[in-house]
Scaffold this motif. Structure first.
Motif, PDB file in Angstrom:
ATOM      1  N   GLU A  79      80.783  45.375  14.249  1.00  0.00           N
ATOM      2  CA  GLU A  79      79.350  45.095  14.129  1.00  0.00           C
ATOM      3  C   GLU A  79      78.491  45.938  15.068  1.00  0.00           C
ATOM      4  O   GLU A  79      77.283  46.074  14.850  1.00  0.00           O
ATOM      5  CB  GLU A  79      79.089  43.613  14.410  1.00  0.00           C
ATOM      6  N   ASN A  80      79.095  46.506  16.115  1.00  0.00           N
ATOM      7  CA  ASN A  80      78.289  47.150  17.154  1.00  0.00           C
ATOM      8  C   ASN A  80      78.694  48.578  17.480  1.00  0.00           C
ATOM      9  O   ASN A  80      78.196  49.156  18.450  1.00  0.00           O
ATOM     10  CB  ASN A  80      78.330  46.317  18.434  1.00  0.00           C
ATOM     11  N   SER A 138      84.476  47.668   6.777  1.00  0.00           N
ATOM     12  CA  SER A 138      83.137  47.291   7.238  1.00  0.00           C
ATOM     13  C   SER A 138      82.246  47.058   6.021  1.00  0.00           C
ATOM     14  O   SER A 138      82.251  47.819   5.071  1.00  0.00           O
ATOM     15  CB  SER A 138      82.543  48.412   8.092  1.00  0.00           C
ATOM     16  N   ARG A 152      79.089  46.997   6.360  1.00  0.00           N
ATOM     17  CA  ARG A 152      77.797  47.579   6.716  1.00  0.00           C
ATOM     18  C   ARG A 152      77.945  49.079   6.891  1.00  0.00           C
ATOM     19  O   ARG A 152      78.740  49.537   7.677  1.00  0.00           O
ATOM     20  CB  ARG A 152      77.305  46.961   8.020  1.00  0.00           C
ATOM     21  N   LYS A 189      85.867  42.068  15.685  1.00  0.00           N
ATOM     22  CA  LYS A 189      84.614  41.765  15.002  1.00  0.00           C
ATOM     23  C   LYS A 189      83.434  42.418  15.730  1.00  0.00           C
ATOM     24  O   LYS A 189      82.520  42.969  15.105  1.00  0.00           O
ATOM     25  CB  LYS A 189      84.412  40.249  14.929  1.00  0.00           C
ATOM     26  N   ARG A 232      74.912  42.826  22.372  1.00  0.00           N
ATOM     27  CA  ARG A 232      74.976  43.970  21.459  1.00  0.00           C
ATOM     28  C   ARG A 232      75.509  45.221  22.120  1.00  0.00           C
ATOM     29  O   ARG A 232      75.967  46.140  21.441  1.00  0.00           O
ATOM     30  CB  ARG A 232      73.570  44.222  20.906  1.00  0.00           C
TER      31      ARG A 232
END
Length: 442
Positions: A294-295, A12, A14, A290, A276
């Motif tokens: 991201e979530n 990741s 993030r 993905k 989201r």
């Protein structure tokens, strides 16, 4: 979804941390290394002091003050306690003239400290000599916390090293008469970079004094998804701890508001943009991977075991701050449930009164002299958790039962075949139950 989390391997990009940390004590308690220098009882070398201000000569030897009790006052212009001590020290210097000598010392540049001192002196003239840009005395008596006071007797021996609360008339008189020494102020060094999160990579120490915190992070590759929350009846941990690993926003709210008692089938999304918060069930593996990266989030709350609300109220407050676009609340709604109902009026469940016991795994369940809720909970949270319906008990039976299922608890048809022996079955039914509604904040 669990298997998807487990197989994700992409790192990741993030990772973020939001935390509220409550500390016990101060920097001294998170110390890594105690600062050393001349200690109480040690002899002070006769070093040269140059650039002395507010004194008869700018360049002297430290022995200039021999025969008096010398109190070195380490200060800085940004230190509030230091500034509050200036009038008190001026007063003590005047009161003990000839017996005590205060020396104000700062490491700050003269261009910074002198204008500040001059402004102070215009208001209150001082008899205390000042030394700017000092290195020599700081090297002899290293410290981290200001103000810092070193008491040296007339023969050049360190009598005490203290904080500002010990600098008073009573203690000075004790030292002049040779009374027992004062408590020693100890200073420690802990590496800290204020541009980085506290305690991460030992920034500010390892966090050994933390007594409570909440933490939110992004998706962590390789970490299995799941959550755990305190069980009031069986929790054996010495502290309160709620943990969610690689968990979606609805799952976080589900745990916080349902307090571990509801599953996803009782969660209703009332949001305009669900991208989201809603897992893309029909997408291909790459899109799912993905989306999760991201979530999905990791959350942890831990603290004292007596935390009000057993921590769930704090978790709800955290989520409201971390995810301000959403609101959540428990409501009564009429929804389609998988309800356990009776198929006759005959009672085939009441216990015969043996020792209470529960055994269950995927291949069967035995309830002895206990409640139907044990079966309902296991089916709802584990074996039938992927069904889109909340599983509830609508038999009206609240007493203790004896019940045995020999069959795959993950197969509803198999479960119903076994339950037929007791004249009960699971069927779809509209019922008003508690559900969690997650909505857009505005």
């Amino acid at each position: 979804m669990r298997s998807l989390y487990n197989c994700l391997k992409r790192p990741s990009l993030r990772y973020f941390l939001v935390s509220a940390v409550f500390l016990l004590g101060s920097i001294r308690l998170t110390a890594q290394q105690e600062l050393t220098g001349i200690r109480v009882g040690g002899k002070v070398p006769d070093i040269a002091l140059t650039g002395l201000r507010n004194y008869s000569s700018p360049d002297i030897k430290l022995s200039e003050f021999r025969g008096k009790l010398l109190i070195i006052d380490f200060w800085a212009s940004w230190c509030s306690p230091c500034l509050s001590m200036i009038p008190k020290i001026d007063s003590l210097q005047k009161e003990f003239t000839g017996k005590v000598q205060f020396l104000a010392v700062t490491y700050e540049k003269e261009s910074v400290a002198k204008p500040f001192a001059e402004r102070m002196r215009k208001r209150v003239p001082s008899p205390v000599p000042e030394l700017y840009e000092d290195k020599a005395l700081h090297n002899l008596f290293p410290h981290r916390e200001l103000p810092h006071y070193v008491w040296i007797d007339g023969a050049g021996t360190v009598l005490a090293i203290t904080g500002f609360t010990d600098v008073n008339k009573n203690n000075i008189e004790k030292m002049l008469t040779g009374a027992p020494g004062l408590r020693t102020k100890r200073d420690y060094y802990t590496k800290y970079d204020r541009s980085k999160p506290l305690f991460i990579e030992n920034n500010g120490g390892g966090g050994s004094t933390v007594i409570g915190r909440s933490l939110l992070a992004g998706f962590i590759p390789g970490l299995n998804s799941g959550s755990s929350a305190p069980d009031k009846l069986h929790d054996t941990l010495p502290f309160l701890k709620i943990t969610c690993r690689n968990t979606t926003i609805p799952k976080l709210f589900e745990l916080a508001y349902g307090e571990g008692k509801i599953m996803h089938a009782r969660v209703m999304l009332n949001v305009k943009d669900s991208a989201r918060v809603k897992f893309p069930e029909s997408a291909d593996a790459a899109v799912k991977e993905k989306w999760v990266a991201e979530n999905a989030y990791c959350y942890e709350l831990w603290g004292p075991k007596n935390t009000a609300g057993y921590g769930f109220e704090l978790m709800r407050q955290d989520l409201n701050r971390y995810f301000p676009d959403y609101s959540a609340k428990m409501e009564k709604r009429s929804v389609t449930c998988l309800a356990l109902v009776r198929t006759s009026k005959e009672d085939k469940l009441t216990t015969k009164g043996e020792e209470p016991a529960v055994t269950a795994d995927r291949f069967g369940c035995t309830l002895t002299n206990t409640f139907l809720s044990h079966l309902i909970t296991r089916l709802d949270f584990y074996y039938l958790q992927n069904l889109p319906y909340p599983i509830v008990n609508d038999t009206g039976f609240t007493g203790r039962v004896d019940l045995k299922i020999n069959g795959n608890l993950g197969n509803l048809e198999a479960v119903n075949r076994e339950l037929a022996k007791y004249d009960v079955t699971f069927t779809k039914k509209e019922l008003e139950i508690d559900v969690l509604v997650i909505s857009d904040k505005n």
